[in-house]
Every structure is written in C-alpha cells, then in structure tokens.
Design an enzyme around this catalytic site. Structure first.
Site, PDB file in Angstrom:
ATOM      1  N   ARG A  94       0.867  -1.186   0.000  1.00 52.99           N
ATOM      2  CA  ARG A  94       0.000   0.000   0.000  1.00 52.99           C
ATOM      3  C   ARG A  94       0.900   1.231   0.000  1.00 52.99           C
ATOM      4  NH1 ARG A  94      -4.287  -1.795  -1.795  1.00 52.99           N
ATOM      5  NH2 ARG A  94      -5.318   0.155  -1.252  1.00 52.99           N
ATOM      6  N   ASN A 110      11.861   1.567   3.517  1.00 54.39           N
ATOM      7  CA  ASN A 110      11.342   0.497   2.658  1.00 54.39           C
ATOM      8  C   ASN A 110      12.500  -0.202   1.967  1.00 54.39           C
ATOM      9  OD1 ASN A 110       9.373  -0.999   1.108  1.00 54.39           O
ATOM     10  ND2 ASN A 110       9.841   0.339  -0.627  1.00 54.39           N
ATOM     11  N   HIS A 112      13.401  -2.122  -1.626  1.00 51.59           N
ATOM     12  CA  HIS A 112      12.872  -2.195  -2.992  1.00 51.59           C
ATOM     13  C   HIS A 112      13.852  -2.984  -3.863  1.00 51.59           C
ATOM     14  CE1 HIS A 112      10.678  -0.957  -6.553  1.00 51.59           C
ATOM     15  NE2 HIS A 112      11.843  -0.687  -7.110  1.00 51.59           N
ATOM     16  N   SER A 139      17.595  -1.699  -2.949  1.00 52.62           N
ATOM     17  CA  SER A 139      17.812  -0.432  -2.248  1.00 52.62           C
ATOM     18  C   SER A 139      16.967  -0.394  -0.981  1.00 52.62           C
ATOM     19  CB  SER A 139      17.361   0.762  -3.114  1.00 52.62           C
ATOM     20  OG  SER A 139      17.920   0.712  -4.405  1.00 52.62           O
ATOM     21  N   ASP A 148       8.388   4.558  -4.064  1.00 48.54           N
ATOM     22  CA  ASP A 148       9.794   4.229  -4.338  1.00 48.54           C
ATOM     23  C   ASP A 148      10.618   5.476  -4.665  1.00 48.54           C
ATOM     24  OD1 ASP A 148       9.011   1.561  -4.059  1.00 48.54           O
ATOM     25  OD2 ASP A 148       8.591   1.357  -6.189  1.00 48.54           O
TER      26      ASP A 148
HETATM   27  C1  GRF Z   1      10.770  -7.789  -1.883  1.00 53.47           C
HETATM   28  O1  GRF Z   1      11.364  -8.032  -3.107  1.00 53.47           O
HETATM   29  C2  GRF Z   1      10.881  -6.343  -1.513  1.00 53.47           C
HETATM   30  O2  GRF Z   1      12.037  -5.746  -1.984  1.00 53.47           O
HETATM   31  C3  GRF Z   1       9.674  -5.736  -2.194  1.00 53.47           C
HETATM   32  O3  GRF Z   1       8.669  -6.702  -2.062  1.00 53.47           O
HETATM   33  C4  GRF Z   1       9.271  -7.984  -1.934  1.00 53.47           C
HETATM   34  C5  GRF Z   1       8.743  -8.553  -0.665  1.00 53.47           C
HETATM   35  O4  GRF Z   1       9.166  -9.895  -0.491  1.00 53.47           O
HETATM   36  N1  GRF Z   1       9.324  -4.464  -1.642  1.00 53.47           N
HETATM   37  P1  GRF Z   1       8.978 -10.574   0.928  1.00 53.47           P
HETATM   38  O5  GRF Z   1       7.490 -10.482   1.265  1.00 53.47           O
HETATM   39  O6  GRF Z   1       9.822  -9.857   1.910  1.00 53.47           O
HETATM   40  O7  GRF Z   1       9.405 -12.001   0.721  1.00 53.47           O
END
Ligand code: GRF
Length: 272
Positions: A94, A110, A112, A139, A148
C-alpha cells in the site's frame, strides 16, 4: 542497552521479515521487532511472526472501503501502541500517505528490488532485463508519499548474468535484500546513519539511537476503533484459526458507517 523497536509492515510472503527476525534473534543485534502488521489476512508472513512469538496484527485495507485516512490511523495506533521507533516496510503493498508519514517523519523505510532511482514500481527484474542493464540490485530508502521515491539509504548490487530470467535474477536480488535490510537497520540503530528532515546523513559515533532526534511519544489509541482480539496463537493451526475468525468477522460484521478500523491480534501465548 535499549534496542531500537521496529514495526514491520508486510503484505505477503515475508521473507524480508524473516531476515529481520533472524537478525533480531542475535542478542547483540541493536534492534528488536515490536510488532508485525499485515494489510492482508492471508499474508504468509503472519505465520513467520507467530513462529517467532511476535505480536502480529491485521489491518485489512479492504475493510476501510477507500477511507485511506481511517486505514492509516489504524496503522498509526498500532505503531504507537507498540512504541516502535522505526517503521520498516517489507513487501507492504500500500502507498502510505500524509496521515501516516507525517506522524512518523523520518522514521519509515522500505526495501525495494532495484537500484533506485532505476525501475520503480513492480516487475523490476523484468524491467532491468528489458533495459539491458548489466547490474541490478536492491535499495533501502526513506519513504515519502511518492512510490519508491525517497532518498536512498543503502544499496547492494547484483550483476546480471547471461541467460538470466526475471526469476533467477529475483532470487539473487532477494538474497541480497536479506543482507541489506538488517544491515541498514543496524546502522540506523547504532547511529551510523541518521535521518533528519528527509535527508540521510552518514555519521559515526552518534551513539545508540542517534538516528533520531527523539523517540516517538506514546499516545493513547484514540484514533481508531478496535476489533476483538483473537485467542493467543503459537502455531500454524492457530494462525489458520485466527484467519478463519477474521474472515468470519469481516463477513458477518455490518458496522454502521463502514469506515471502521479493524485489528486482529495474533499473540503468542506467553506474550498475552
Ligand atoms: C521484496 O522483493 C521487496 O524488496 C519488495 O517486495 C518484496 C517482498 O518480499 N518491496 P517478501 O514479502 O519480503 O518475501
């Protein structure tokens, strides 16, 4: 020494949550998970939280019928209640807005799966391949109201190999994510990275919790309405029972007004 308290927000698989759980299991790691929050009742990460005996809550965004402030106020209340110092988004699907981000200014990060600012949004691995990138990666960044988009705190690179598919690349990037996120949190907790007014400062010797001006004040949970707690849970069956209870509650409940904050508490037996 007091540890940095984390609120980890998830939506799904929770492998990054697991990496944080593993890191926090080391007594010398300077952070601990105060609470796990999922916006989806079926997130696999909830079972990981239960296995680790962590308090976990569901705030189902669909229940708020588009009332984003009410959804965010429910999240705010949980983070405050658990006295979290840092909010770590880990696959949280979200986009957080002003109601949440203003409350936790400089305190929401976060992870990413790309080398930001390249490849924002979804399907980053396919995008990197399509663009002919030689290097991809992940990142950790400060969260702003734009997806992002916040300043990058740290990155790890992953070389793209000949013959890579989005899946093979994703697997190697994910392994790096699992190293990067705990490391960044350690640096924040130890004050080597400081976040101030939306800017990232790299410092040394600021001391424990030097990343923040002050810890958030604990406020009463006045913003949100709260749903009944589930029974204590400690295993997979109990997680399933709690989910069933959630589904039964959301199906059966027609609370006037519709915009009602609903939290479902899954707590390990000894924490109750
Ligand atoms: C990860 O690749 C993270 O970078 C992105 O969403 C994915 C989440 O994977 N924001 P998980 O639920 O931590 O396995």
């Amino acid at each position: 020494m007091k540890k940095l308290r984390l609120a980890v927000l998830i939506s799904g698989r929770g492998s990054n949550l697991q990496a944080l759980i593993n890191a926090c299991s080391d007594p010398d790691f300077p952070a601990e998970i105060a609470v796990v929050v999922s916006n989806t009742p079926d997130a696999k990460g909830l079972a990981r939280a239960a296995d680790a005996s962590l308090p976990a809550m569901i705030v189902d965004h669909t229940y708020f019928k588009g009332d984003k402030p009410a959804f965010e106020n429910a999240l705010v209340a949980i983070v405050e209640q658990h006295r979290a110092d840092l909010v770590c988004l880990a696959g949280f699907m979200r986009i957080l807005g002003a109601d949440f981000l203003n409350r936790f200014k400089d305190k929401v990060i976060n992870i990413h799966p790309s080398l930001l600012p390249r490849h924002k949004g979804l399907s980053t691995h396919a995008a990197a391949l399509k663009a002919g990138d030689k290097v991809h990666g992940c990142s950790v960044h400060l969260v702003t109201g734009i997806m992002d988009d916040g300043p990058v705190i740290a990155q790890r690179e992953v070389p793209i190999k000949k013959g890579d598919t989005a899946d093979t690349l994703a697997e190697r990037v994910l392994a790096e994510e699992h190293l990067l996120y705990p490391e960044v949190i350690r640096q924040i907790a130890e004050g080597d990275v400081r976040i101030k007014n939306g800017r990232i400062e790299r410092t040394a010797g600021l001391g424990h919790h030097g990343a923040f001006e002050k810890e958030p004040e604990a406020k009463p949970m006045s913003h949100a309405h709260h749903a009944p707690s589930t029974p204590p849970v400690a295993d997979a069956q109990a997680v399933q029972d709690a989910r069933d209870m959630w589904h039964a509650f959301t199906k059966g409940s027609m609370i006037a007004g519709g915009a009602v904050a609903l939290t479902l508490v899954l707590m390990a037996v000894f924490l109750v």
